[in-house]
Design a protein around this motif. Structure first.
Motif, PDB file in Angstrom:
ATOM      1  N   MET A   1       0.841  -1.194   0.000  1.00 37.07           N
ATOM      2  CA  MET A   1       0.000   0.000   0.000  1.00 37.07           C
ATOM      3  C   MET A   1       0.876   1.244   0.000  1.00 37.07           C
ATOM      4  O   MET A   1       1.861   1.328   0.721  1.00 37.07           O
ATOM      5  CB  MET A   1      -0.920  -0.011   1.223  1.00 37.07           C
ATOM      6  N   ALA A   2       0.519   2.213  -0.831  1.00 39.65           N
ATOM      7  CA  ALA A   2       1.333   3.413  -0.969  1.00 39.65           C
ATOM      8  C   ALA A   2       1.032   4.460   0.088  1.00 39.65           C
ATOM      9  O   ALA A   2       1.788   5.416   0.225  1.00 39.65           O
ATOM     10  CB  ALA A   2       1.126   4.018  -2.357  1.00 39.65           C
ATOM     11  N   GLY A   3      -0.076   4.332   0.839  1.00 39.29           N
ATOM     12  CA  GLY A   3      -0.397   5.360   1.822  1.00 39.29           C
ATOM     13  C   GLY A   3      -1.546   4.957   2.713  1.00 39.29           C
ATOM     14  O   GLY A   3      -2.122   3.868   2.584  1.00 39.29           O
ATOM     15  N   ILE A   4      -1.895   5.883   3.626  1.00 37.39           N
ATOM     16  CA  ILE A   4      -2.944   5.622   4.604  1.00 37.39           C
ATOM     17  C   ILE A   4      -3.517   6.955   5.062  1.00 37.39           C
ATOM     18  O   ILE A   4      -2.864   8.001   4.954  1.00 37.39           O
ATOM     19  CB  ILE A   4      -2.370   4.822   5.802  1.00 37.39           C
ATOM     20  N   ILE A   5      -4.758   6.928   5.551  1.00 35.60           N
ATOM     21  CA  ILE A   5      -5.395   8.120   6.109  1.00 35.60           C
ATOM     22  C   ILE A   5      -5.125   8.154   7.608  1.00 35.60           C
ATOM     23  O   ILE A   5      -5.157   7.117   8.279  1.00 35.60           O
ATOM     24  CB  ILE A   5      -6.913   8.110   5.855  1.00 35.60           C
ATOM     25  N   GLY A   6      -4.860   9.338   8.133  1.00 31.19           N
ATOM     26  CA  GLY A   6      -4.575   9.463   9.555  1.00 31.19           C
ATOM     27  C   GLY A   6      -5.123  10.748  10.141  1.00 31.19           C
ATOM     28  O   GLY A   6      -5.748  11.558   9.449  1.00 31.19           O
ATOM     29  N   LYS A   7      -4.872  10.924  11.424  1.00 29.40           N
ATOM     30  CA  LYS A   7      -5.323  12.108  12.155  1.00 29.40           C
ATOM     31  C   LYS A   7      -4.179  12.618  13.017  1.00 29.40           C
ATOM     32  O   LYS A   7      -3.497  11.840  13.685  1.00 29.40           O
ATOM     33  CB  LYS A   7      -6.537  11.758  13.026  1.00 29.40           C
ATOM     34  N   LYS A   8      -3.966  13.924  12.986  1.00 25.49           N
ATOM     35  CA  LYS A   8      -2.880  14.523  13.759  1.00 25.49           C
ATOM     36  C   LYS A   8      -3.238  14.536  15.240  1.00 25.49           C
ATOM     37  O   LYS A   8      -4.268  15.086  15.635  1.00 25.49           O
ATOM     38  CB  LYS A   8      -2.611  15.946  13.266  1.00 25.49           C
ATOM     39  N   CYS A  32      -7.703   1.735   8.450  1.00 18.44           N
ATOM     40  CA  CYS A  32      -8.573   2.088   7.335  1.00 18.44           C
ATOM     41  C   CYS A  32      -9.163   0.823   6.717  1.00 18.44           C
ATOM     42  O   CYS A  32      -8.618  -0.269   6.876  1.00 18.44           O
ATOM     43  CB  CYS A  32      -7.799   2.869   6.272  1.00 18.44           C
ATOM     44  N   VAL A  33     -10.265   0.999   6.011  1.00 17.20           N
ATOM     45  CA  VAL A  33     -10.941  -0.108   5.340  1.00 17.20           C
ATOM     46  C   VAL A  33     -10.967   0.167   3.846  1.00 17.20           C
ATOM     47  O   VAL A  33     -11.250   1.291   3.419  1.00 17.20           O
ATOM     48  CB  VAL A  33     -12.377  -0.291   5.879  1.00 17.20           C
ATOM     49  N   VAL A  34     -10.671  -0.849   3.055  1.00 15.78           N
ATOM     50  CA  VAL A  34     -10.713  -0.715   1.598  1.00 15.78           C
ATOM     51  C   VAL A  34     -12.172  -0.726   1.145  1.00 15.78           C
ATOM     52  O   VAL A  34     -12.909  -1.679   1.391  1.00 15.78           O
ATOM     53  CB  VAL A  34      -9.928  -1.855   0.925  1.00 15.78           C
ATOM     54  N   PHE A  46      -4.766   4.002 -11.525  1.00 12.84           N
ATOM     55  CA  PHE A  46      -4.827   3.004 -10.467  1.00 12.84           C
ATOM     56  C   PHE A  46      -4.932   3.702  -9.112  1.00 12.84           C
ATOM     57  O   PHE A  46      -4.175   4.634  -8.831  1.00 12.84           O
ATOM     58  CB  PHE A  46      -3.575   2.119 -10.472  1.00 12.84           C
ATOM     59  N   SER A  47      -5.856   3.244  -8.277  1.00 15.92           N
ATOM     60  CA  SER A  47      -5.967   3.797  -6.929  1.00 15.92           C
ATOM     61  C   SER A  47      -6.789   2.857  -6.058  1.00 15.92           C
ATOM     62  O   SER A  47      -7.467   1.950  -6.552  1.00 15.92           O
ATOM     63  CB  SER A  47      -6.612   5.187  -6.944  1.00 15.92           C
ATOM     64  N   VAL A  48      -6.708   3.110  -4.750  1.00 14.61           N
ATOM     65  CA  VAL A  48      -7.482   2.363  -3.762  1.00 14.61           C
ATOM     66  C   VAL A  48      -8.302   3.362  -2.959  1.00 14.61           C
ATOM     67  O   VAL A  48      -7.780   4.395  -2.519  1.00 14.61           O
ATOM     68  CB  VAL A  48      -6.566   1.542  -2.830  1.00 14.61           C
ATOM     69  N   LEU A  49      -9.583   3.076  -2.778  1.00 16.06           N
ATOM     70  CA  LEU A  49     -10.479   3.943  -2.012  1.00 16.06           C
ATOM     71  C   LEU A  49     -10.514   3.458  -0.570  1.00 16.06           C
ATOM     72  O   LEU A  49     -10.877   2.311  -0.297  1.00 16.06           O
ATOM     73  CB  LEU A  49     -11.881   3.912  -2.617  1.00 16.06           C
ATOM     74  N   PRO A  87      -3.447  -2.109  -7.351  1.00 18.70           N
ATOM     75  CA  PRO A  87      -4.690  -2.179  -6.574  1.00 18.70           C
ATOM     76  C   PRO A  87      -5.314  -3.564  -6.548  1.00 18.70           C
ATOM     77  O   PRO A  87      -6.165  -3.849  -5.706  1.00 18.70           O
ATOM     78  CB  PRO A  87      -5.599  -1.179  -7.298  1.00 18.70           C
ATOM     79  N   SER A  88      -4.906  -4.446  -7.466  1.00 17.36           N
ATOM     80  CA  SER A  88      -5.513  -5.777  -7.535  1.00 17.36           C
ATOM     81  C   SER A  88      -5.189  -6.636  -6.319  1.00 17.36           C
ATOM     82  O   SER A  88      -5.864  -7.638  -6.069  1.00 17.36           O
ATOM     83  CB  SER A  88      -5.048  -6.494  -8.808  1.00 17.36           C
ATOM     84  N   SER A  89      -4.167  -6.251  -5.553  1.00 15.71           N
ATOM     85  CA  SER A  89      -3.792  -7.040  -4.376  1.00 15.71           C
ATOM     86  C   SER A  89      -4.661  -6.726  -3.165  1.00 15.71           C
ATOM     87  O   SER A  89      -4.456  -7.312  -2.100  1.00 15.71           O
ATOM     88  CB  SER A  89      -2.321  -6.793  -4.031  1.00 15.71           C
ATOM     89  N   TYR A  90      -5.627  -5.803  -3.316  1.00 13.54           N
ATOM     90  CA  TYR A  90      -6.503  -5.429  -2.204  1.00 13.54           C
ATOM     91  C   TYR A  90      -7.944  -5.717  -2.569  1.00 13.54           C
ATOM     92  O   TYR A  90      -8.384  -5.459  -3.691  1.00 13.54           O
ATOM     93  CB  TYR A  90      -6.332  -3.946  -1.863  1.00 13.54           C
ATOM     94  N   ASN A  91      -8.670  -6.251  -1.603  1.00 14.02           N
ATOM     95  CA  ASN A  91     -10.075  -6.579  -1.779  1.00 14.02           C
ATOM     96  C   ASN A  91     -10.930  -5.687  -0.890  1.00 14.02           C
ATOM     97  O   ASN A  91     -10.463  -5.167   0.132  1.00 14.02           O
ATOM     98  CB  ASN A  91     -10.331  -8.049  -1.433  1.00 14.02           C
ATOM     99  N   ILE A  92     -12.189  -5.517  -1.275  1.00 17.26           N
ATOM    100  CA  ILE A  92     -13.110  -4.698  -0.487  1.00 17.26           C
ATOM    101  C   ILE A  92     -13.275  -5.306   0.902  1.00 17.26           C
ATOM    102  O   ILE A  92     -13.520  -6.503   1.049  1.00 17.26           O
ATOM    103  CB  ILE A  92     -14.469  -4.589  -1.195  1.00 17.26           C
ATOM    104  N   GLY A  93     -13.122  -4.467   1.914  1.00 15.11           N
ATOM    105  CA  GLY A  93     -13.220  -4.927   3.291  1.00 15.11           C
ATOM    106  C   GLY A  93     -11.888  -5.196   3.949  1.00 15.11           C
ATOM    107  O   GLY A  93     -11.838  -5.406   5.168  1.00 15.11           O
TER     108      GLY A  93
END
Length: 222
Positions: A1-8, A32-34, A46-49, A87-93
């Protein structure tokens, strides 16, 4: 994974291996959840939500609520896209947490800077200002911004008072000093944009410094 969402979470300081005090920022990175993926064939890139943070059902908009019901995933407060080449290496959930980073990695952190409202040129652009003596009639005013006969206009980009802050900013090449997998905390060297509890996007560094390890450089290519 190239990144992640966070909070300061905030800033503090720690001692490095040489015994020097280093200012650091504590970031609550994930979990985070895909929620979906995008491919070059269908979407042009290509991206992951990813989804981050819980939210009450009553505060979710109907279109988003339908999306979460179809995915059978609890609603998330923040939804962001992270560009990736695989992105194909990640599944929903799937769950994405702070384990994707390790000590010694370099990351780019994006966020919205703290808003300062309408500010004058001295604070906004670091003008020198006029003399401070009582006889001076010029202290903090802008002064002349263009001649009359030529060019008879104000050049584009001229520094003037105006709205300051509250814009997206990215700080590059911040070193990961510590990772707390139990509390999902990522500790990076230096400061990051935004106020406490502000939402951040943490990605693998785009411009790997020469001091980075070979493993980090290979990870950035994924």
């Amino acid at each position: 994974m190239a990144g992640i969402i966070g909070k300061k979470v905030g800033m503090t300081n720690i001692f490095n291996r040489e015994g020097h005090v280093v200012p650091v920022t504590v970031i609550e990175a994930g979990p985070c959840v895909v929620l979906g993926t995008k491919t070059n064939e269908k979407d042009g890139y290509f991206s992951v939500l990813l989804g981050f943070g819980d939210i009450k059902m009553s505060k979710v908009k109907k279109p988003q609520l339908k999306m979460f019901e179809k995915l059978n995933i609890p609603p998330k407060k923040v939804i962001k896209e992270i560009r990736t080449l695989n992105p194909s290496s990640y599944n929903i959930g799937d769950k994405v947490d702070v384990k994707i980073f390790k000590i010694g990695d370099y990351v780019d952190v994006s966020g919205v800077s703290i808003g300062k409202g309408f500010q004058g040129g001295i604070k906004r652009w670091h003008w020198r200002g006029g003399e401070s003596g009582h006889g001076s009639m010029f202290h903090r005013a802008p002064g002349s911004i263009g001649a009359s006969s030529f060019p008879s206009r104000v050049f584009k980009g001229h520094h003037l008072p105006g709205h300051m802050g509250n814009v997206k900013r990215t700080i590059q090449n911040l070193e990961v000093m510590a990772v707390d997998e139990e509390k999902n905390l990522l500790i990076v060297k230096g400061g990051v944009p935004g106020h406490k509890s502000g939402i951040l996007i943490v990605r693998n560094a785009k411009k790997i410094p020469a001091t980075a390890t070979i493993e980090q450089k290979n990870e950035d290519k994924k």
